[in-house]
Design an enzyme around this catalytic site. Structure first.
Site, PDB file in Angstrom:
ATOM      1  N   HIS A  12      54.529  48.986  37.180  1.00 53.79           N
ATOM      2  CA  HIS A  12      53.671  47.969  37.785  1.00 53.79           C
ATOM      3  C   HIS A  12      54.516  46.791  38.259  1.00 53.79           C
ATOM      4  O   HIS A  12      55.519  46.456  37.646  1.00 53.79           O
ATOM      5  CB  HIS A  12      52.664  47.472  36.735  1.00 53.79           C
ATOM      6  CG  HIS A  12      51.537  46.693  37.307  1.00 53.79           C
ATOM      7  ND1 HIS A  12      50.446  47.292  37.896  1.00 53.79           N
ATOM      8  CD2 HIS A  12      51.327  45.363  37.405  1.00 53.79           C
ATOM      9  CE1 HIS A  12      49.612  46.363  38.317  1.00 53.79           C
ATOM     10  NE2 HIS A  12      50.131  45.182  38.034  1.00 53.79           N
ATOM     11  N   ASP A  18      38.556  41.563  33.669  1.00 51.72           N
ATOM     12  CA  ASP A  18      39.699  41.012  34.406  1.00 51.72           C
ATOM     13  C   ASP A  18      39.381  40.927  35.883  1.00 51.72           C
ATOM     14  O   ASP A  18      39.769  39.973  36.558  1.00 51.72           O
ATOM     15  CB  ASP A  18      40.958  41.855  34.193  1.00 51.72           C
ATOM     16  CG  ASP A  18      42.092  41.352  35.081  1.00 51.72           C
ATOM     17  OD1 ASP A  18      42.524  40.202  34.860  1.00 51.72           O
ATOM     18  OD2 ASP A  18      42.491  42.055  36.017  1.00 51.72           O
ATOM     19  N   ARG A  22      39.969  33.329  39.570  1.00 51.76           N
ATOM     20  CA  ARG A  22      41.283  32.662  39.570  1.00 51.76           C
ATOM     21  C   ARG A  22      41.861  32.588  40.973  1.00 51.76           C
ATOM     22  O   ARG A  22      42.482  31.601  41.358  1.00 51.76           O
ATOM     23  CB  ARG A  22      42.246  33.417  38.635  1.00 51.76           C
ATOM     24  CG  ARG A  22      41.883  33.253  37.159  1.00 51.76           C
ATOM     25  CD  ARG A  22      42.693  34.207  36.294  1.00 51.76           C
ATOM     26  NE  ARG A  22      44.111  34.051  36.488  1.00 51.76           N
ATOM     27  CZ  ARG A  22      45.002  35.069  36.456  1.00 51.76           C
ATOM     28  NH1 ARG A  22      44.609  36.292  36.199  1.00 51.76           N
ATOM     29  NH2 ARG A  22      46.272  34.850  36.643  1.00 51.76           N
ATOM     30  N   SER A  49      46.096  39.573  32.149  1.00 52.79           N
ATOM     31  CA  SER A  49      45.468  40.320  33.246  1.00 52.79           C
ATOM     32  C   SER A  49      46.216  41.636  33.491  1.00 52.79           C
ATOM     33  O   SER A  49      45.625  42.722  33.521  1.00 52.79           O
ATOM     34  CB  SER A  49      45.486  39.426  34.503  1.00 52.79           C
ATOM     35  OG  SER A  49      45.237  40.152  35.661  1.00 52.79           O
ATOM     36  N   LYS A  99      45.122  45.758  31.914  1.00 61.93           N
ATOM     37  CA  LYS A  99      44.937  46.920  32.788  1.00 61.93           C
ATOM     38  C   LYS A  99      45.921  48.034  32.449  1.00 61.93           C
ATOM     39  O   LYS A  99      45.583  49.215  32.481  1.00 61.93           O
ATOM     40  CB  LYS A  99      45.096  46.492  34.258  1.00 61.93           C
ATOM     41  CG  LYS A  99      43.904  45.668  34.745  1.00 61.93           C
ATOM     42  CD  LYS A  99      44.070  45.182  36.166  1.00 61.93           C
ATOM     43  CE  LYS A  99      45.102  44.109  36.280  1.00 61.93           C
ATOM     44  NZ  LYS A  99      44.940  43.169  37.361  1.00 61.93           N
TER      45      LYS A  99
HETATM   46  N1  URA Z   1      48.445  40.683  39.103  1.00 63.32           N
HETATM   47  C1  URA Z   1      47.404  40.844  38.259  1.00 63.32           C
HETATM   48  O1  URA Z   1      46.889  41.931  38.095  1.00 63.32           O
HETATM   49  N2  URA Z   1      46.943  39.771  37.594  1.00 63.32           N
HETATM   50  C2  URA Z   1      47.486  38.541  37.738  1.00 63.32           C
HETATM   51  O2  URA Z   1      47.031  37.625  37.106  1.00 63.32           O
HETATM   52  C3  URA Z   1      48.570  38.387  38.622  1.00 63.32           C
HETATM   53  C4  URA Z   1      49.039  39.474  39.298  1.00 63.32           C
END
Ligand code: URA
Length: 436
Positions: A82, A161, A168, A183, A187
């Site tokens: 990621h 999220d 956000r 966040s 995931k």
């Molecule tokens: N990517 C995400 O999934 N969440 C964040 O807060 C920032 C980047």
């Protein structure tokens, strides 16, 4: 809960406990905590800071808000990868085939582009016929058969999220290590892989500005992963300029194929190899370590890419032929230097925004992406240029769009006639898998 009292406590630098966070996030998702209350609380935390305990609590609350995948049915090592988000950041399309070619399975759920940053799912969708939405059964079958599946994250994975991130995104509350780490990691934890490679981008094109902040974010992600029994290796990589040369979906797929074929952009190749090596090291058992660079040079990763794309519904084609069949924009416009100098800056945020304006990304979730459009960069920081030299080429849907983009692109590439600036290092830090 007394929401105004919790907001005030956070504003004054205090801490909220797990139950308080659970009540407030749960209330926000259920509609009993107003978005303005949630955003005031988040902004207080962005400014005053969150404790590690708060980051841990938030991660668990976001994770528990949805389903969690069970990948234990897959035999052999499994890695997820990621990035916190960048521009011309096409590493997944190179890293996943290198890992698969080395016998490591990649099960990855990805998102669409966010703001000025591109998303792997949008890039894959540029390939004719490729399916970006797989059921969990289809995903597991494909990983078992071809070693890789990269598909769109289901709405049931950390759904809280999704709601929080959307808030956000429009309230200036993205840049907080605790909020980003919770966040991202909620995931990743929900997606089930036991080994996770994270690329934390440092620089104006990423979510955190400087290297120290990026290291703090990386350390927190490693810690959150370890608390859930996952091995996380983070590389902090430069995002003070776009990573590769291509920005835009089909253009980035082509750039990745070129790297897999051994003649692509060196910066993209270097970061992709470093990330793939991090994944190989996480699962290494053999005394003789596998070198990602050698896997790439052998051509095995290019073959793994071919199998992956075909397995996921794309053409059964030599990747280099596939590259020629990808959507192409009808208008190309070169942007040139008006005077000689040295490149002092290539603003990744401005370039990413410009690609979105051309149609490569979305301003609104319902916007439809044009897979063909984008920008190919010819220069990077430290390059000398002569008057009339090409700085970049715009790939646009119309002459009008190309004209508008050309004017803006000139402003995103800064030239100096002073001493040549030092090109930024690519991999600036490494953290994990053992927590600090
Ligand atoms: N990517 C995400 O999934 N969440 C964040 O807060 C920032 C980047």
């Amino acid at each position: 809960v007394n929401v105004p009292a919790l907001i005030s406590r956070k504003r004054d630098g205090g801490e909220l406990d797990r139950d308080e966070w659970a009540a407030i996030v749960g209330g926000f998702v259920a509609g009993t905590v107003a978005p303005e209350q949630m955003s005031a609380l988040l902004m207080a935390g962005v400014i005053r800071g969150f404790t590690t305990a708060e980051a841990e609590a938030l991660t668990e609350i976001l994770l528990a808000s949805g389903e969690q995948l069970d990948l234990r049915g897959l035999r052999g090592p499994v890695v997820d990868k990621h990035s916190t988000g960048g521009v011309a950041d096409t590493t997944t399309l190179v890293v996943a085939p290198i890992l698969a070619a080395a016998g490591v399975q990649v099960a990855k759920l990805s998102g669409p582009g966010l703001g000025h940053t591109g998303g792997t799912i949008d890039k894959l969708a540029a390939i004719p016929g490729l399916r970006t939405h797989l059921t969990i059964e289809q995903m597991l079958r494909q990983v078992g058969e071809v070693g890789i599946a990269v598909c769109a994250a289901s709405a049931d994975l950390a759904p809280a999220d999704k709601r929080l991130y959307a808030l956000r995104d429009v309230t200036g509350t993205v840049p907080s290590p605790a909020l980003i780490a919770s966040s991202v990691m909620s995931k990743k934890l929900a997606a089930g892989a036991p080994n996770i490679v994270l690329d934390v981008k440092a620089g104006s094109g990423g979510v955190v500005g400087d290297r120290d902040e990026a290291r703090g974010l990386a350390e927190l992600c490693v810690r959150l992963g370890a608390a859930h029994g996952r091995r996380v290796r983070c590389l902090v990589t430069d995002m003070r300029q776009p990573l590769g040369v291509a920005v835009g979906n089909a253009l980035e797929v082509r750039a990745a194929i070129e790297v897999l074929a051994g003649r692509g952009d060196r910066r993209l190749q270097q970061v992709a190899v470093a990330l793939a090596q991090a994944g190989l090291d996480l699962v290494a058992e053999a005394a003789e370590p596998v070198r990602a660079e050698e896997v790439l040079a052998s051509g095995a990763a290019l073959e793994a890419f071919r199998k992956w794309i075909h397995g996921q519904g794309g053409p059964d084609a030599d990747p280099e032929d596939l590259a020629k069949r990808l959507p192409a924009a009808p208008v190309r416009r070169a942007v040139t230097a008006s005077a000689p100098g040295t490149v002092a800056g290539v603003d990744p945020r401005a370039i990413g925004e410009l690609a979105v304006t051309l149609g490569a990304g979305r301003r609104h979730p319902s916007d439809v992406i044009d897979p063909a459009v984008g920008i190919i960069l010819d220069v990077r920081i430290g390059d000398p240029v002569g008057a009339g030299d090409r700085l970049a080429t715009i790939h646009a849907a119309t002459e009008t769009a190309a004209d508008a983009a050309a004017g803006q692109l000139v402003g995103a590439i800064e030239l100096t006639d002073g001493p040549p600036p030092q090109p930024p290092a690519l991999v600036v830090d490494e953290v994990g898998p053992d927590p600090a």
